[in-house]
Design a protein around this motif. Structure first.
Motif, PDB file in Angstrom:
ATOM      1  N   LEU A   1       7.333  14.028 -15.376  1.00 44.67           N
ATOM      2  CA  LEU A   1       6.908  13.746 -16.742  1.00 44.67           C
ATOM      3  C   LEU A   1       6.672  12.258 -16.936  1.00 44.67           C
ATOM      4  CD1 LEU A   1       9.588  15.887 -18.638  1.00 44.67           C
ATOM      5  CD2 LEU A   1       7.254  16.556 -18.071  1.00 44.67           C
ATOM      6  N   CYS A   2       5.656  11.960 -17.705  1.00 45.94           N
ATOM      7  CA  CYS A   2       5.345  10.593 -18.084  1.00 45.94           C
ATOM      8  C   CYS A   2       5.515  10.487 -19.593  1.00 45.94           C
ATOM      9  CB  CYS A   2       3.896  10.294 -17.677  1.00 45.94           C
ATOM     10  SG  CYS A   2       3.186   8.811 -18.373  1.00 45.94           S
ATOM     11  N   ALA A   3       6.047   9.377 -20.066  1.00 40.82           N
ATOM     12  CA  ALA A   3       6.212   9.148 -21.503  1.00 40.82           C
ATOM     13  C   ALA A   3       5.926   7.689 -21.819  1.00 40.82           C
ATOM     14  CB  ALA A   3       7.628   9.502 -21.943  1.00 40.82           C
ATOM     15  N   VAL A   4       5.388   7.460 -23.005  1.00 41.89           N
ATOM     16  CA  VAL A   4       5.190   6.087 -23.449  1.00 41.89           C
ATOM     17  C   VAL A   4       6.001   5.847 -24.712  1.00 41.89           C
ATOM     18  CG1 VAL A   4       2.913   5.868 -22.415  1.00 41.89           C
ATOM     19  CG2 VAL A   4       3.107   6.648 -24.772  1.00 41.89           C
ATOM     20  N   GLN A   5       6.520   4.643 -24.822  1.00 41.54           N
ATOM     21  CA  GLN A   5       7.182   4.222 -26.040  1.00 41.54           C
ATOM     22  C   GLN A   5       6.216   3.329 -26.803  1.00 41.54           C
ATOM     23  OE1 GLN A   5      10.797   1.919 -25.584  1.00 41.54           O
ATOM     24  NE2 GLN A   5      11.304   2.082 -27.746  1.00 41.54           N
ATOM     25  N   ALA A   6       5.811   3.807 -27.966  1.00 43.87           N
ATOM     26  CA  ALA A   6       4.902   3.053 -28.819  1.00 43.87           C
ATOM     27  C   ALA A   6       5.641   2.748 -30.113  1.00 43.87           C
ATOM     28  CB  ALA A   6       3.637   3.862 -29.110  1.00 43.87           C
ATOM     29  N   ARG A   7       5.821   1.483 -30.389  1.00 45.54           N
ATOM     30  CA  ARG A   7       6.702   1.069 -31.497  1.00 45.54           C
ATOM     31  C   ARG A   7       8.070   1.664 -31.180  1.00 45.54           C
ATOM     32  NH1 ARG A   7       2.026   2.728 -32.564  1.00 45.54           N
ATOM     33  NH2 ARG A   7       2.676   4.823 -33.149  1.00 45.54           N
ATOM     34  N   ASN A   8       8.617   2.535 -32.019  1.00 46.41           N
ATOM     35  CA  ASN A   8       9.939   3.090 -31.716  1.00 46.41           C
ATOM     36  C   ASN A   8       9.904   4.561 -31.354  1.00 46.41           C
ATOM     37  OD1 ASN A   8      11.343   0.662 -32.228  1.00 46.41           O
ATOM     38  ND2 ASN A   8      11.063   1.001 -34.422  1.00 46.41           N
ATOM     39  N   GLN A   9       8.710   5.132 -31.221  1.00 53.43           N
ATOM     40  CA  GLN A   9       8.577   6.546 -30.918  1.00 53.43           C
ATOM     41  C   GLN A   9       8.180   6.774 -29.467  1.00 53.43           C
ATOM     42  OE1 GLN A   9       6.427   7.792 -34.985  1.00 53.43           O
ATOM     43  NE2 GLN A   9       6.727   9.478 -33.566  1.00 53.43           N
ATOM     44  N   PHE A  10       8.482   7.983 -28.985  1.00 52.77           N
ATOM     45  CA  PHE A  10       8.133   8.369 -27.627  1.00 52.77           C
ATOM     46  C   PHE A  10       7.112   9.498 -27.652  1.00 52.77           C
ATOM     47  CE2 PHE A  10      10.787   6.196 -24.542  1.00 52.77           C
ATOM     48  CZ  PHE A  10      11.708   5.572 -25.358  1.00 52.77           C
ATOM     49  N   TYR A  11       6.140   9.386 -26.748  1.00 57.86           N
ATOM     50  CA  TYR A  11       5.115  10.416 -26.597  1.00 57.86           C
ATOM     51  C   TYR A  11       5.086  10.825 -25.134  1.00 57.86           C
ATOM     52  CZ  TYR A  11       3.698   8.597 -31.109  1.00 57.86           C
ATOM     53  OH  TYR A  11       3.689   8.181 -32.421  1.00 57.86           O
ATOM     54  N   PHE A  12       5.207  12.140 -24.897  1.00 54.61           N
ATOM     55  CA  PHE A  12       5.255  12.667 -23.542  1.00 54.61           C
ATOM     56  C   PHE A  12       3.958  13.364 -23.172  1.00 54.61           C
ATOM     57  CE2 PHE A  12       9.565  12.551 -21.718  1.00 54.61           C
ATOM     58  CZ  PHE A  12      10.259  11.997 -22.771  1.00 54.61           C
ATOM     59  N   GLY A  13       3.611  13.291 -21.884  1.00 53.14           N
ATOM     60  CA  GLY A  13       2.586  14.155 -21.335  1.00 53.14           C
ATOM     61  C   GLY A  13       3.176  15.527 -21.055  1.00 53.14           C
ATOM     62  N   THR A  14       2.326  16.467 -20.668  1.00 55.25           N
ATOM     63  CA  THR A  14       2.801  17.829 -20.410  1.00 55.25           C
ATOM     64  C   THR A  14       3.287  18.021 -18.974  1.00 55.25           C
ATOM     65  OG1 THR A  14       0.517  18.481 -20.058  1.00 55.25           O
ATOM     66  CG2 THR A  14       1.454  18.925 -22.222  1.00 55.25           C
ATOM     67  N   GLY A  15       3.189  16.978 -18.167  1.00 58.12           N
ATOM     68  CA  GLY A  15       3.819  17.022 -16.856  1.00 58.12           C
ATOM     69  C   GLY A  15       2.916  17.494 -15.724  1.00 58.12           C
ATOM     70  N   THR A  16       3.310  17.150 -14.511  1.00 64.66           N
ATOM     71  CA  THR A  16       2.689  17.640 -13.282  1.00 64.66           C
ATOM     72  C   THR A  16       3.740  18.391 -12.499  1.00 64.66           C
ATOM     73  OG1 THR A  16       1.063  15.856 -13.087  1.00 64.66           O
ATOM     74  CG2 THR A  16       1.651  17.023 -11.067  1.00 64.66           C
ATOM     75  N   SER A  17       3.460  19.665 -12.228  1.00 63.75           N
ATOM     76  CA  SER A  17       4.384  20.478 -11.446  1.00 63.75           C
ATOM     77  C   SER A  17       4.068  20.308  -9.967  1.00 63.75           C
ATOM     78  CB  SER A  17       4.251  21.946 -11.848  1.00 63.75           C
ATOM     79  OG  SER A  17       5.069  22.764 -11.043  1.00 63.75           O
ATOM     80  N   LEU A  18       4.987  19.701  -9.234  1.00 60.06           N
ATOM     81  CA  LEU A  18       4.782  19.422  -7.815  1.00 60.06           C
ATOM     82  C   LEU A  18       5.561  20.407  -6.961  1.00 60.06           C
ATOM     83  CD1 LEU A  18       3.797  17.580  -5.477  1.00 60.06           C
ATOM     84  CD2 LEU A  18       5.906  16.267  -5.794  1.00 60.06           C
ATOM     85  N   THR A  19       4.875  21.009  -5.997  1.00 65.94           N
ATOM     86  CA  THR A  19       5.508  21.875  -5.010  1.00 65.94           C
ATOM     87  C   THR A  19       5.229  21.304  -3.629  1.00 65.94           C
ATOM     88  OG1 THR A  19       5.151  23.812  -6.409  1.00 65.94           O
ATOM     89  CG2 THR A  19       5.689  24.219  -4.093  1.00 65.94           C
ATOM     90  N   VAL A  20       6.294  21.056  -2.874  1.00 65.27           N
ATOM     91  CA  VAL A  20       6.164  20.536  -1.514  1.00 65.27           C
ATOM     92  C   VAL A  20       6.572  21.653  -0.558  1.00 65.27           C
ATOM     93  CG1 VAL A  20       6.824  18.761   0.127  1.00 65.27           C
ATOM     94  CG2 VAL A  20       6.685  18.224  -2.317  1.00 65.27           C
ATOM     95  N   ILE A  21       5.624  22.039   0.282  1.00 66.88           N
ATOM     96  CA  ILE A  21       5.820  23.184   1.182  1.00 66.88           C
ATOM     97  C   ILE A  21       6.299  22.695   2.542  1.00 66.88           C
ATOM     98  CG2 ILE A  21       4.685  25.189   2.227  1.00 66.88           C
ATOM     99  CD1 ILE A  21       2.515  24.647  -0.056  1.00 66.88           C
ATOM    100  N   PRO A  22       7.378  23.308   3.057  1.00 68.52           N
ATOM    101  CA  PRO A  22       7.916  22.852   4.363  1.00 68.52           C
ATOM    102  C   PRO A  22       6.921  23.104   5.498  1.00 68.52           C
ATOM    103  CG  PRO A  22       9.472  24.300   3.244  1.00 68.52           C
ATOM    104  CD  PRO A  22       8.195  24.345   2.462  1.00 68.52           C
TER     105      PRO A  22
END
Lengths: 113, 108
Positions: free
Chosen positions: B87-108
């Motif tokens: 997840l990535c988030a930015v703090q703008a002034r005093n609030q936080f805004y998040f992205g919806t994320g990247t789901s990572l799968t690492v296959i052996p």
């Protein structure tokens, strides 16, 4: 151990029955906040607090209340829960300033029927 | 309007196959950009905070970079235990805004 503790972890309730989700941190952090996490929408900020007795609305405050009477505690109150408040809730705390880390609780899964 | 967008939504990698996750943002008054890792059923775990364009931070196989409009999380030679949502988030002034994320799968 530095931590943010939320209770309860799971809660099923009925529409209109007031409830409180507690949040406590042991790091003496000034900043605390509440988020809800919904599929496809990510984490959205509900309320935040810059310090004791200082609270402000985030992006989705409707239907929620908070208070910050002590530095360590930041409860989330749902006066009259509705089914659209069914979600996964997270509390977080952070020290103000640069090179800061942010800590999240383990989450509260709330279902309103 | 303050906004954070992450791409791709999902990423599958072979073990050892390096890649990058993207976080682009549109906010006024940026105070910091945060990266988190979230495992299923758990709260986000803090990874990095970046404050100014050109800043870089590293931790094990992860390296985060920041420009004026986006941030990258580079994963070098990932292992299966790196599988998670980032997840990535930015703090703008005093609030936080998040992205919806990247789901990572690492296959052996």
């Amino acid at each position: 151990e530095a931590q943010v503790t939320q209770n309860p972890r799971y809660l099923i309730t009925v529409t209109g029955k007031k409830l409180t989700v507690t949040c406590s941190q042991n790091m003496n952090h000034e900043y605390m906040s509440w988020y809800r996490q919904d599929p496809g929408l990510g984490l959205r900020q509900i309320y935040y607090s810059m310090n004791v007795e200082v609270t402000d609305k985030g992006d989705v405050p409707e239907g929620y209340k908070v208070s910050r009477k002590e530095k360590r505690n930041f409860p989330l109150i749902l006066e009259s829960p509705s089914p659209n408040q069914t979600s996964l809730y997270f509390c977080a705390s952070m020290r103000q300033g640069v090179n800061t880390e942010a800590f999240f609780g383990q989450g509260t899964r709330l279902t309103v029927v | 309007e303050d906004q954070v967008t992450q791409s791709p939504e999902a990423l599958r990698l072979q073990e050892g196959e390096s890649s990058s996750l993207n976080c682009s943002y549109t906010v006024s008054g940026l105070r910091g950009l945060f990266w988190y890792r979230q495992d299923p059923g758990k709260g986000p775990e803090f990874l990095f905070t970046l404050y100014s364009a050109g800043e870089e931070k590293e931790k094990e196989r992860l390296k985060a970079t920041l420009t004026k409009k986006e941030s990258f999380l580079h994963i070098t030679a990932p292992k299966p235990e790196d599988s998670a949502t980032y997840l990535c988030a930015v703090q703008a002034r005093n609030q936080f805004y998040f992205g919806t994320g990247t789901s990572l799968t690492v296959i052996p």
